[in-house]
Design a protein around this motif. Structure first.
Motif: not given
Length: 341
Positions: A20-21, A314-323
């Motif tokens: 997340l940038v 938030l970044e980790r949450e969005l990564q988890g969704v994609l995984e």
């Protein structure tokens, strides 16, 4: 300040490498609600270390909050969707040319508008562009719980076309029957598991004139099984690659299709859109929107993922969704990223 989800081509696992940038907000902004098509992105963003990372995403709906002096077709407050592929919709803001977007009715919920182009439009094109279908015809499709398959069943019903939907087996009989009821309530005439197709398909589908098969999995064994139920002169369309081919490369599937006089075609959304003028593309989106607003068309079960700037983790949450999406579990729902300003 805008935010973007980016990835790197040179990592062994791009999903786990998603970052997340934050970046200064552009002069014109594009508030993205959904994106899911990470193929050859056209836009990048510079991250720490000077690396230019691509921004994935071809699908999305947005509200225009500012326009340039040369813009004539849009105004502030318009709801728009992306017209062209791979513009990078996994971000909160963007500067785009007016030729890159299409207006949709502002009365349509943006969470539905964001699936018009990549879920509803493919369903329409698959029914219209690849085989001549008439009321009373039958088609068969796998991966029937996907969003595109969901809309195929509903649009086919409006045309008097019968749909046979194939799903993977479920963990329990109750779950399997619940899913079958749901798919039948949204237009499918017959719902079978792939196991049932193999064991009782011949009996259940006897007498059905199946002239079109839509393969979203791209598994040679499954495609051959589905094709065995098609009438001579039918068409098999490869429309996705959700699975890994379990067949051989000796051409046996192609020979089988040739022997049965079945035409094999490949679906390309960009080709279907390219054959239609800007006027007809906009007319299609407006028609889809009216079907939604009139409750003739219903959305499948969707998972809304809140994107709130500044949220811890938030970044980790969005990564988890994609995984989770990458893992492709049975019954996984289509994800929509909802940006909270």
């Amino acid at each position: 300040m805008s935010e973007s989800l980016v990835f790197s081509y040179n990592t062994p696992d791009p999903v786990r490498g998603v970052r997340l940038v934050s970046d200064p907000t552009p002069t014109n902004y594009f508030l993205v609600l959904h994106g899911k098509y990470p193929v050859k992105p056209r836009n990048t963003i510079a991250v720490a270390g000077g690396e230019d990372c691509p921004i994935p995403g071809s699908d999305g709906a947005a509200r225009i909050v500012q326009t340039g002096s040369a813009v004539t077709q849009f105004q502030v407050g318009d709801i728009v969707v992306l017209r062209t592929h791979c513009q990078g919709s996994w971000r909160t803001h963007a500067v785009l040319d007016e030729s890159d977007v299409l207006r949709v009715p502002s009365t349509l919920d943006p969470r539905l508008a964001c699936i018009l182009r990549m879920s509803v439009a493919p369903a329409y094109f698959l029914l219209r562009d690849y085989h001549s279908l008439e009321p009373g015809d039958w088609i068969i499709q796998n991966a029937a719980t996907s969003a595109v398959s969901h809309f195929i069943s509903q649009l086919a019903l409006l045309q008097g076309i019968h749909v046979i939907s194939l799903i993977r087996n479920r963990h329990s009989e109750e779950e399997r029957e619940r899913m079958k009821r749901s798919l039948r309530s949204h237009g499918a005439s017959i719902v079978l598991t792939t196991d049932e197709l193999a064991t009782t398909g011949s009996e259940i589908l006897r007498g059905k004139r199946i002239s079109l098969a839509l393969d979203f999995v791209s598994d040679d064994a499954l495609a051959r099984q589905v094709a065995s139920f098609l009438v001579p002169g039918a068409t098999l369309v490869t429309a996705g690659f959700l699975g890994v081919s379990s067949g051989t490369t000796d051409g046996s599937l192609q020979q089988f299709l040739w022997q049965r006089n079945i035409t094999l075609k490949a679906f390309r959304l960009s080709d279907c859109l390219g054959r239609r003028s800007l006027f007809h593309q906009m007319a299609l989106l407006e028609w889809f929107a009216r079907l939604f607003m009139g409750r003739t068309l219903k959305a499948p079960a969707l998972e809304y993922v809140r994107w709130k700037r500044g949220d811890e983790g938030l970044e980790r949450e969005l990564q988890g969704v994609l995984e989770r999406h990458e893992a492709g579990g049975v019954g996984e729902r289509k994800k929509i990223l909802v940006f909270d300003a």
